[in-house]
Design an enzyme around this catalytic site. Sequence first.
Site, PDB file in Angstrom:
ATOM      1  N   GLU A 135      53.448  49.256  47.722  1.00  7.77           N
ATOM      2  CA  GLU A 135      52.510  49.707  48.739  1.00  7.77           C
ATOM      3  C   GLU A 135      51.110  49.687  48.143  1.00  7.77           C
ATOM      4  O   GLU A 135      50.923  49.981  46.966  1.00  7.77           O
ATOM      5  CB  GLU A 135      52.854  51.124  49.215  1.00  7.77           C
ATOM      6  CG  GLU A 135      54.211  51.260  49.887  1.00  7.77           C
ATOM      7  CD  GLU A 135      54.278  50.558  51.234  1.00  7.77           C
ATOM      8  OE1 GLU A 135      53.219  50.259  51.804  1.00  7.77           O
ATOM      9  OE2 GLU A 135      55.410  50.300  51.710  1.00  7.77           O
ATOM     10  N   ASP A 142      65.956  44.644  66.832  1.00  6.27           N
ATOM     11  CA  ASP A 142      65.241  45.885  66.546  1.00  6.27           C
ATOM     12  C   ASP A 142      63.766  45.627  66.271  1.00  6.27           C
ATOM     13  O   ASP A 142      62.897  46.381  66.702  1.00  6.27           O
ATOM     14  CB  ASP A 142      65.883  46.601  65.355  1.00  6.27           C
ATOM     15  CG  ASP A 142      65.308  47.995  65.147  1.00  6.27           C
ATOM     16  OD1 ASP A 142      65.292  48.791  66.113  1.00  6.27           O
ATOM     17  OD2 ASP A 142      64.853  48.292  64.026  1.00  6.27           O
TER      18      ASP A 142
END
Length: 301
Positions: free
Chosen positions: A224, A249
């Site tokens: 991240e 999804d």
Amino acid sequence: MLGKLTISENAAFDTKSLEGLRRSSRDNSPESIKAAATQFEALFVNMMLKSMRQASGQDGMFDSEQNKMYTSMLDQQLSQKIASRGLGLADVMVRQMTNNAVAEVVQGDASAPQLGGLSGIDQYLHQQKLSIRAANLLENTKPIVSNSNLKHVQAFTEKFASEAQIASAETGIPAKFMLGQAALESGWGRKEIKTIDGSTSHNVFGIKAGANWKGKTVEAVTTEYINGVPQQRVEKFRAYDSYSDAFKDYAKLITNNPRYQKVMESADDPSRFAHALQKAGYATDPFYAQKLNTLIRHSFS
């Protein structure tokens, strides 16, 4: 009067400041890359000025070590001024460094660092092979050609084409956009998120499991970017029973979540689609949109 040099001005010429410039170049943000490239351009200009003065000869009645020192300081200041206006070398370097990162993703090098060009800055400053590297940059700054005929692209497309087409028919998201994002997130299927027993989670889109997710989950280490700096973290991701469920999804997430409204409005153009995804916060990588756009255009056109 030369005035007081700023930290950024010192960085290109003060040997003790080179390490600071190297650290700055590793921030992984576009601003840091631009700043490091500009400093390299200033260093390159300073070398040219030094060579010009050596060629013209400085020996004379008023020549002295003090005069040489102030001439060197003047050249440093001139180099900074010239580089701040730009000769074009810094722009070439920025394009090359970001294109290196994108090319690694498009060509399927899943193990490559996401910002491989940044190590180039470190190498320039450490080895100081400036003119050779600058020539290589100019030679190698070429557009990425289509990779749709590469084996890993063909294999990936064949594996997920039907799932992408079904999800596209139900939502309107172009199949090639979904294939591109699945390829980017999973490293062309080579870095799929695994469960504790080593089996695949089928989560090729890297979708995290938030508080509202009621299905199966799996934990995995991910990168991240916090304020542009990459950090390794353990996050919880969604797990599916099949790739078909994963595509469904993903399509549901993009079409039903208000957060991604602008993404659906940009489904007619890969660049706008990719930038809308990044702006909506799908990924923290500062180069995510550029990587995704280039990958879609050159691998699934």
